[in-house]
Design a protein around this motif. Structure first.
Motif, PDB file in Angstrom:
ATOM      1  N   GLY A 167     -25.739 -12.275 -10.639  1.00  0.00           N
ATOM      2  CA  GLY A 167     -25.521 -11.192  -9.884  1.00  0.00           C
ATOM      3  C   GLY A 167     -25.359  -9.928 -10.889  1.00  0.00           C
ATOM      4  N   ASN A 168     -26.513  -9.331 -11.094  1.00  0.00           N
ATOM      5  CA  ASN A 168     -26.183  -7.859 -11.838  1.00  0.00           C
ATOM      6  C   ASN A 168     -25.737  -8.250 -13.389  1.00  0.00           C
ATOM      7  OD1 ASN A 168     -26.768  -5.464 -12.290  1.00  0.00           O
ATOM      8  ND2 ASN A 168     -25.268  -4.597 -10.704  1.00  0.00           N
ATOM      9  N   MET A 169     -26.035  -9.442 -13.827  1.00  0.00           N
ATOM     10  CA  MET A 169     -25.496  -9.762 -15.193  1.00  0.00           C
ATOM     11  C   MET A 169     -26.298  -8.963 -16.346  1.00  0.00           C
ATOM     12  SD  MET A 169     -23.300 -12.038 -15.334  1.00  0.00           S
ATOM     13  CE  MET A 169     -22.541 -11.296 -13.502  1.00  0.00           C
ATOM     14  N   ASN A 170     -25.679  -8.463 -17.265  1.00  0.00           N
ATOM     15  CA  ASN A 170     -26.469  -7.323 -18.100  1.00  0.00           C
ATOM     16  C   ASN A 170     -25.638  -7.306 -19.536  1.00  0.00           C
ATOM     17  OD1 ASN A 170     -24.668  -5.155 -17.770  1.00  0.00           O
ATOM     18  ND2 ASN A 170     -25.336  -5.066 -15.860  1.00  0.00           N
ATOM     19  N   ILE A 171     -26.219  -6.749 -20.322  1.00  0.00           N
ATOM     20  CA  ILE A 171     -25.447  -6.512 -21.770  1.00  0.00           C
ATOM     21  C   ILE A 171     -24.135  -5.812 -21.706  1.00  0.00           C
ATOM     22  CG2 ILE A 171     -26.531  -4.255 -22.168  1.00  0.00           C
ATOM     23  CD1 ILE A 171     -26.207  -6.951 -24.655  1.00  0.00           C
ATOM     24  N   GLY A 172     -23.774  -5.011 -20.288  1.00  0.00           N
ATOM     25  CA  GLY A 172     -22.528  -4.358 -20.676  1.00  0.00           C
ATOM     26  C   GLY A 172     -21.511  -5.146 -20.109  1.00  0.00           C
ATOM     27  N   ASN A 173     -21.936  -6.510 -19.237  1.00  0.00           N
ATOM     28  CA  ASN A 173     -20.732  -7.196 -18.552  1.00  0.00           C
ATOM     29  C   ASN A 173     -20.563  -8.801 -19.015  1.00  0.00           C
ATOM     30  OD1 ASN A 173     -22.813  -8.276 -16.971  1.00  0.00           O
ATOM     31  ND2 ASN A 173     -22.533  -7.083 -15.432  1.00  0.00           N
ATOM     32  N   ALA A 174     -21.644  -9.042 -19.861  1.00  0.00           N
ATOM     33  CA  ALA A 174     -21.872 -10.434 -20.367  1.00  0.00           C
ATOM     34  C   ALA A 174     -20.538 -10.890 -20.870  1.00  0.00           C
ATOM     35  CB  ALA A 174     -23.003 -10.277 -21.222  1.00  0.00           C
ATOM     36  N   TYR A 175     -20.135 -10.352 -21.792  1.00  0.00           N
ATOM     37  CA  TYR A 175     -18.961 -10.863 -22.714  1.00  0.00           C
ATOM     38  C   TYR A 175     -17.744 -11.163 -21.450  1.00  0.00           C
ATOM     39  CZ  TYR A 175     -15.058 -10.755 -25.633  1.00  0.00           C
ATOM     40  OH  TYR A 175     -13.708 -11.286 -26.499  1.00  0.00           O
ATOM     41  N   GLU A 176     -17.540 -10.183 -20.710  1.00  0.00           N
ATOM     42  CA  GLU A 176     -16.317 -10.159 -19.669  1.00  0.00           C
ATOM     43  C   GLU A 176     -16.576 -11.332 -18.728  1.00  0.00           C
ATOM     44  OE1 GLU A 176     -13.545  -8.631 -19.933  1.00  0.00           O
ATOM     45  OE2 GLU A 176     -14.169  -7.293 -21.369  1.00  0.00           O
ATOM     46  N   VAL A 177     -17.606 -11.603 -18.463  1.00  0.00           N
ATOM     47  CA  VAL A 177     -17.820 -12.766 -17.456  1.00  0.00           C
ATOM     48  C   VAL A 177     -17.579 -14.022 -17.862  1.00  0.00           C
ATOM     49  CG1 VAL A 177     -19.599 -13.564 -15.697  1.00  0.00           C
ATOM     50  CG2 VAL A 177     -19.597 -11.236 -16.014  1.00  0.00           C
ATOM     51  N   ILE A 178     -18.151 -14.081 -19.214  1.00  0.00           N
ATOM     52  CA  ILE A 178     -17.942 -15.496 -20.093  1.00  0.00           C
ATOM     53  C   ILE A 178     -16.601 -15.793 -20.210  1.00  0.00           C
ATOM     54  CG2 ILE A 178     -18.483 -16.758 -22.196  1.00  0.00           C
ATOM     55  CD1 ILE A 178     -20.874 -16.724 -20.252  1.00  0.00           C
ATOM     56  N   LYS A 179     -15.847 -14.505 -20.662  1.00  0.00           N
ATOM     57  CA  LYS A 179     -14.460 -14.589 -20.766  1.00  0.00           C
ATOM     58  C   LYS A 179     -13.769 -14.924 -19.578  1.00  0.00           C
ATOM     59  CE  LYS A 179     -11.023 -11.626 -22.905  1.00  0.00           C
ATOM     60  NZ  LYS A 179     -10.691  -9.934 -22.941  1.00  0.00           N
ATOM     61  N   ALA A 180     -14.105 -14.563 -18.276  1.00  0.00           N
ATOM     62  CA  ALA A 180     -13.482 -14.873 -17.050  1.00  0.00           C
ATOM     63  C   ALA A 180     -13.426 -16.371 -16.921  1.00  0.00           C
ATOM     64  CB  ALA A 180     -13.830 -14.075 -15.928  1.00  0.00           C
ATOM     65  N   GLY A 181     -14.489 -17.139 -17.525  1.00  0.00           N
ATOM     66  CA  GLY A 181     -14.515 -18.465 -17.132  1.00  0.00           C
ATOM     67  C   GLY A 181     -15.900 -18.981 -16.830  1.00  0.00           C
ATOM     68  N   ALA A 182     -17.042 -18.147 -16.948  1.00  0.00           N
ATOM     69  CA  ALA A 182     -18.263 -18.644 -16.478  1.00  0.00           C
ATOM     70  C   ALA A 182     -18.797 -19.247 -17.941  1.00  0.00           C
ATOM     71  CB  ALA A 182     -19.197 -17.693 -16.276  1.00  0.00           C
ATOM     72  N   ASP A 183     -19.388 -20.452 -17.694  1.00  0.00           N
ATOM     73  CA  ASP A 183     -20.270 -21.268 -18.801  1.00  0.00           C
ATOM     74  C   ASP A 183     -21.633 -20.752 -19.343  1.00  0.00           C
ATOM     75  OD1 ASP A 183     -18.300 -23.661 -19.122  1.00  0.00           O
ATOM     76  OD2 ASP A 183     -18.571 -23.585 -17.032  1.00  0.00           O
ATOM     77  N   CYS A 184     -22.262 -20.195 -18.426  1.00  0.00           N
ATOM     78  CA  CYS A 184     -23.434 -19.788 -18.625  1.00  0.00           C
ATOM     79  C   CYS A 184     -23.888 -18.341 -17.706  1.00  0.00           C
ATOM     80  CB  CYS A 184     -24.414 -20.921 -18.239  1.00  0.00           C
ATOM     81  SG  CYS A 184     -26.159 -20.460 -18.046  1.00  0.00           S
ATOM     82  N   LEU A 185     -24.686 -17.522 -18.183  1.00  0.00           N
ATOM     83  CA  LEU A 185     -25.190 -16.497 -17.444  1.00  0.00           C
ATOM     84  C   LEU A 185     -26.475 -16.371 -16.913  1.00  0.00           C
ATOM     85  CD1 LEU A 185     -23.893 -13.366 -19.359  1.00  0.00           C
ATOM     86  CD2 LEU A 185     -22.672 -14.485 -17.695  1.00  0.00           C
ATOM     87  N   ALA A 186     -26.819 -16.291 -15.630  1.00  0.00           N
ATOM     88  CA  ALA A 186     -27.998 -16.558 -14.963  1.00  0.00           C
ATOM     89  C   ALA A 186     -28.587 -14.792 -14.947  1.00  0.00           C
ATOM     90  CB  ALA A 186     -27.877 -16.964 -13.528  1.00  0.00           C
ATOM     91  N   VAL A 187     -29.656 -14.643 -15.501  1.00  0.00           N
ATOM     92  CA  VAL A 187     -30.194 -13.179 -15.470  1.00  0.00           C
ATOM     93  C   VAL A 187     -31.642 -12.955 -15.029  1.00  0.00           C
ATOM     94  CG1 VAL A 187     -30.799 -11.152 -17.390  1.00  0.00           C
ATOM     95  CG2 VAL A 187     -28.768 -12.760 -17.636  1.00  0.00           C
TER      96      VAL A 187
END
Length: 212
Positions: A167-187
């Motif tokens: 959901g709207n994963m991009n270069i600007g939020n990738a780090y924060e989302v992983i830091k929040a606990g996600a193991d993987c980003l779907a882009v």
């Protein structure tokens, strides 16, 4: 803990439309070279026959790189193309049923749209949970909750299942989302619509890898 069975970090969700006229297989190949390690084909508006043809074409390319391919919500196509697995949502075929029907299913993903879903048998049957959407997005308009970073943190505290943020994963939020606990980003768009899908994937992967 499930983590060892889900080593993927960057997950491409691809469709013809998302590629904005570019060749879908070529976009996926560039993205894989840039750091994508799991791909899902998500085509909603085409015939089963056409989906099968596109899936097979994509799979033939991905097999060369040993990158798994998942099919969104079509068990028949996933099985007939010998895809690595399938991803389903709340209104699709339930994971428990898929496990019973498709014994060879390698990777089974399930989208979480309500906190209550964490307790059910379908969540237990899934290999990973799709947190959908973390941030609202035009590519997926039929969802219920926008989880946000706090939602990811909350789900992380309640389950040991691998979490895939979409959901709207991009270069600007990738780090924060992983830091929040996600193991993987779907882009989707951040790679598919990029002028250079390979470079976009590489930049996203670098953000993910900052957190060990």
């Amino acid at each position: 803990m499930h983590y060892s069975t889900f080593p993927y970090k960057l997950y491409l969700v691809i469709s013809e439309a998302a590629c904005l006229g570019k060749d879908m297989v070529r976009v996926a190949e560039e993205a894989v070279k840039g750091g994508v390690d799991l791909v899902q084909i998500r085509e909603k508006e085409i015939t089963a026959e056409e989906l099968k043809r596109k899936t097979q074409k994509l799979k033939d390319m991905l097999d060369k790189y040993q990158v798994p391919l998942l099919v969104n919500d079509d068990l028949q196509v996933a099985q007939s193309c010998q895809a690595s697995g399938i991803h389903v949502g709340n209104s699709d075929l339930p994971p428990v049923q898929i496990r019973n029907t498709w014994k060879d299913c390698g990777i089974l993903g399930y989208s979480i749209e309500y906190m209550e879903q964490l307790e059910n048998e379908n969540t237990r049957a899934a290999d990973y949970l799709g947190i959908s959407p973390v941030f609202s997005t035009l590519t997926k308009t039929n969802t219920v909750t926008e989880w946000g970073l706090q939602g990811v943190e909350k789900i992380r505290s309640l389950t040991t299942k691998p979490l895939v943020a979409i959901g709207n994963m991009n270069i600007g939020n990738a780090y924060e989302v992983i830091k929040a606990g996600a193991d993987c980003l779907a882009v989707v768009s951040a790679i598919c619509a990029a002028a250079s899908p390979g470079l976009a994937a590489e930049q996203l992967r670098n953000e993910i890898e900052k957190i060990k």
